[in-house]
Design a protein around this motif. Structure first.
Motif, mmCIF file in Angstrom:
data_model
loop_
_atom_site.group_PDB
_atom_site.id
_atom_site.type_symbol
_atom_site.label_atom_id
_atom_site.label_comp_id
_atom_site.label_asym_id
_atom_site.label_seq_id
_atom_site.Cartn_x
_atom_site.Cartn_y
_atom_site.Cartn_z
ATOM 1 N N TRP A 134 40.356 33.372 33.376
ATOM 2 C CA TRP A 134 40.721 34.350 32.345
ATOM 3 C C TRP A 134 40.271 35.752 32.692
ATOM 4 O O TRP A 134 40.822 36.731 32.213
ATOM 5 N N VAL A 135 39.220 35.826 33.502
ATOM 6 C CA VAL A 135 38.642 37.126 33.822
ATOM 7 C C VAL A 135 38.455 37.198 35.331
ATOM 8 O O VAL A 135 38.000 36.231 35.939
ATOM 9 N N ALA A 136 38.841 38.325 35.926
ATOM 10 C CA ALA A 136 38.641 38.509 37.359
ATOM 11 C C ALA A 136 37.483 39.472 37.589
ATOM 12 O O ALA A 136 37.126 40.248 36.707
ATOM 13 N N ASP A 137 36.900 39.392 38.765
ATOM 14 C CA ASP A 137 35.792 40.286 39.098
ATOM 15 C C ASP A 137 36.376 41.607 39.603
ATOM 16 O O ASP A 137 36.331 41.907 40.782
ATOM 17 N N THR A 138 36.937 42.403 38.688
ATOM 18 C CA THR A 138 37.602 43.651 39.071
ATOM 19 C C THR A 138 36.592 44.738 39.420
ATOM 20 O O THR A 138 35.392 44.577 39.209
ATOM 21 N N ASP A 139 37.102 45.840 39.946
ATOM 22 C CA ASP A 139 36.249 46.989 40.247
ATOM 23 C C ASP A 139 35.496 47.453 39.010
ATOM 24 O O ASP A 139 34.333 47.835 39.084
ATOM 25 N N PHE A 140 36.191 47.429 37.870
ATOM 26 C CA PHE A 140 35.561 47.906 36.647
ATOM 27 C C PHE A 140 34.396 47.007 36.250
ATOM 28 O O PHE A 140 33.311 47.482 35.929
ATOM 29 N N ILE A 141 34.640 45.699 36.313
ATOM 30 C CA ILE A 141 33.569 44.750 35.974
ATOM 31 C C ILE A 141 32.412 44.922 36.957
ATOM 32 O O ILE A 141 31.246 44.909 36.564
ATOM 33 N N LYS A 142 32.742 45.112 38.233
ATOM 34 C CA LYS A 142 31.694 45.352 39.240
ATOM 35 C C LYS A 142 30.855 46.567 38.858
ATOM 36 O O LYS A 142 29.634 46.540 38.953
ATOM 37 N N GLY A 143 31.530 47.632 38.451
ATOM 38 C CA GLY A 143 30.822 48.859 38.064
ATOM 39 C C GLY A 143 29.929 48.626 36.861
ATOM 40 O O GLY A 143 28.774 49.060 36.836
ATOM 41 N N MET A 144 30.464 47.921 35.856
ATOM 42 C CA MET A 144 29.672 47.630 34.656
ATOM 43 C C MET A 144 28.460 46.772 35.018
ATOM 44 O O MET A 144 27.365 46.977 34.498
#
Lengths: 405, 405
Positions: free
Chosen positions: A49-59
């Motif tokens: 459901w959730v990918a480890d995107t750049d945004f999530i990485k940043g957060m």
């Protein structure tokens, strides 16, 4: 970037992190372990459901920085003075034992080879990956247990900070063996220079913040300026001195930990941390893993790697703690607390991949190590503390002032 | 993505936003205006220290969502019931007057043309951009003034929510004139369906949250679950109903505003908002602008556009407020409070560009409108409130229960 999808992803992350955190607590495990499991569940391994995107990485990056800043803010300087030498010795053996054991592990699996050979460097690099403790999960677990400021907690955090520095030195040294452009002397110098820089800048910032704090106590500007200082010191540490940004964040917290409003700052940081950034960070560890694509061919090596990496820290750190006068139970706590590996191990692995000292299949081992150590350490720690409370170390060395507690 | 650089950018943003916010306060202007100026200063217009990256965009998005959620949480339902009809009428004229004036403005500058001609649609689109109020800056300004829950504040926020819906209908209608695939009926239906959906889901969520709140009052799970609900409702609003995500966030806040722990949630949200997400959002408005590359050829049109867009709302909303029985001074406050435009105007413009109803040079006008209205509205509002306190409207209509205020 689809900013709308962020909202969906964050909603899922914080909901499941909290849900599994609460379930973990019901099962007498720490919330952090539940949050990592939540990441595994909602990530590519299962539900996707959730990918480890750049945004999530940043957060997640901001989350780990805030966590380390918070740990720094809660430093008990008096305690640290008492644990400094001990922590250094614990960190040193905690780096040395896994380094040696990891190197041997590779040789046992793939054959012994002469020092200086290509294969020897590969073996040495497996040991290198094992060196750096990632203390953030232990910090969170100790915090939940209310033991962060005890003698064991302070020793672990101090040792982990020193361990971080030692790990970087080892990495640079090992890479330097292949690449003459890196020099162990310049690395050591750079690290020392950072601490001198941080002490100088920190002194000025502390004085300025003290004035602001006295003129406008408990105002929003205090935590905001503190956070800005934390971010910029983390950035400078990594960018200009090659020191891990989390070390910078921890040092920033230490600089401000004697302010009159230090607990006010810590309280504000803590809210930002548990509301959003903390769950995102711990979930992201699970998100980074796709259990389905794990390379099964090196599964036996990976299992041995995970076991040796954890046992290595328990022997290295716990053994030294015992020698230094901790009780048997507390020595075990120190060893177990130092077992966790995290993003630093991944960064080291990526560096190894780049310079050709590691093959990509070993990433599986590293990810398994991060998951196992992240889940097991808090569970073990909790059990250890429940069985045996911390011994009284007030006689260890006479403190200058009574500890703030 | 370079996660390290995030730390630098965030440090600069929160430091300068706070610094200029404090300077603005010294100059008797609201902090928000200072934060936008900070964005202009550190952005591409001047120092170019911070870019409007994807990550900053994402953080700003979360910031505006949190702000609207907070506004929803602080809704005074009793007040809203009293202002509902009035707010609808104020919103309607507030949409109509700028729409007509904007269309005429274009025709005055570039010549009148027959209804149905290409040029007529361009003129109509200039009017359309002027319709949607962006209330977040006004909300922040009213909050700073402590007037968010007054009769004027509630009217403005209610009217802005309705205005948002009307704006979307106008946009869809205007675009539908060129594109037969869009239908005003389906859009209206979709919007109504969203409110039915939100009411149904909201009722269930409210009941569940109420049980949790009674069993575990003042625990972390309350604000975390509330935030997850806010994020997911914002996402659903935009994704499945084509309603702006900020409307979803506001509605989520309204759903929870009668919980016993509503102020506890609001307090936690507020900290996350002012520490990091709020400053990033307001700075990002300044960051999006590069004063240096502004197209000077349409500077006169832009100035007229800015003036008409602001005056249009003052006449449309303020005039109707006066008709509905507000005092002259408070009518002016309502009109001024509705003047602000923000990201919705930009989204409308981008849509116009995509369907060929707007040329890219008019972006300059829209950005100038956002900047001017964002800076001037809070200043004007503050002055208006300082000159004349809000009149007493307790006789407007008899409230069912005394307002919580």
């Amino acid at each position: 970037m689809d900013t709308l999808d962020l909202l969906r992803q964050l909603a899922i992350i914080i909901f499941f992190a909290k849900l599994f955190g609460l379930i973990a607590r019901k099962l007498k495990a720490p919330e952090v372990a539940g949050e990592i499991v939540a990441g595994l569940l909602i990530g590519p391994s299962l539900l996707n459901w959730v990918a480890d995107t750049d945004f999530i990485k940043g957060m997640a990056e901001i989350g780990v920085i805030m966590l380390m800043f918070d740990a720094g803010l809660e430093t008990n300087i008096q305690q640290m003075k008492r644990t400094g030498l001990k922590a250094t010795l614990i960190a040193a053996t905690g780096v040395l034992v896994p380094l040696v054991l990891g190197t041997f592990l590779y040789m046992i699996f793939y054959g012994f080879s002469a020092i200086g050979s290509e294969k020897f460097y590969h073996a040495l690099f497996i040991g290198t990956i094992m060196t750096a403790t990632s203390v953030s999960i232990t910090v969170q677990a100790l915090k939940e247990l209310g033991k962060l400021n005890g003698m064991v907690g302070t020793t672990i955090v101090s040792a982990a900070i020193i361990d971080d520095v030692l790990g970087i030195i080892v990495l640079t040294f090992v890479i330097g063996l292949k690449d003459p452009s890196q020099n162990i002397l310049t690395v050591t110098l750079r690290t020392l220079l950072f601490f001198v820089f941080a002490a100088a800048v920190g002194w000025v910032v502390y004085k300025v913040m003290n004035v602001i704090d006295e003129k406008h106590p408990h105002t929003r500007r205090i935590p905001i300026l503190a956070l800005a200082f934390c971010f910029i010191l983390s950035y400078i540490a990594d960018k200009f001195f090659g020191v891990a940004d989390i070390t910078g964040a921890y040092v920033a917290g230490m600089v401000l930990c004697s302010l009159r409003d230090d607990s006010y700052i810590a309280r504000k940081m803590d809210i930002g941390s548990y509301m959003l950034f903390g769950p995102v960070f711990f979930c992201s560890i699970g998100l980074q893993t796709n259990v389905r694509t794990l390379d099964t061919s090196i599964i036996w090596f990976s299992l041995a790697f995970v076991a040796i990496a954890m046992i290595g820290k328990v022997i290295g750190c716990g053994g030294m703690a015992k020698i230094l006068g901790f009780t048997k139970e507390d020595s075990l706590k120190v060893g177990v607390g130092m077992m966790t590996r995290g993003e630093v191990a991944l960064i080291v692995s990526q560096t190894g991949l780049r310079v050709g000292m590691l093959e990509s299949q070993y990433f599986t081992s590293v990810i398994l190590l991060i998951i196992f150590s992240s889940i097991l350490t808090p569970i073990f720690l909790k059990n250890l503390y429940e069985k045996h409370g911390e011994a009284d170390y007030t006689d260890f060395r006479h403190p200058v002032k009574p500890a703030r507690g």
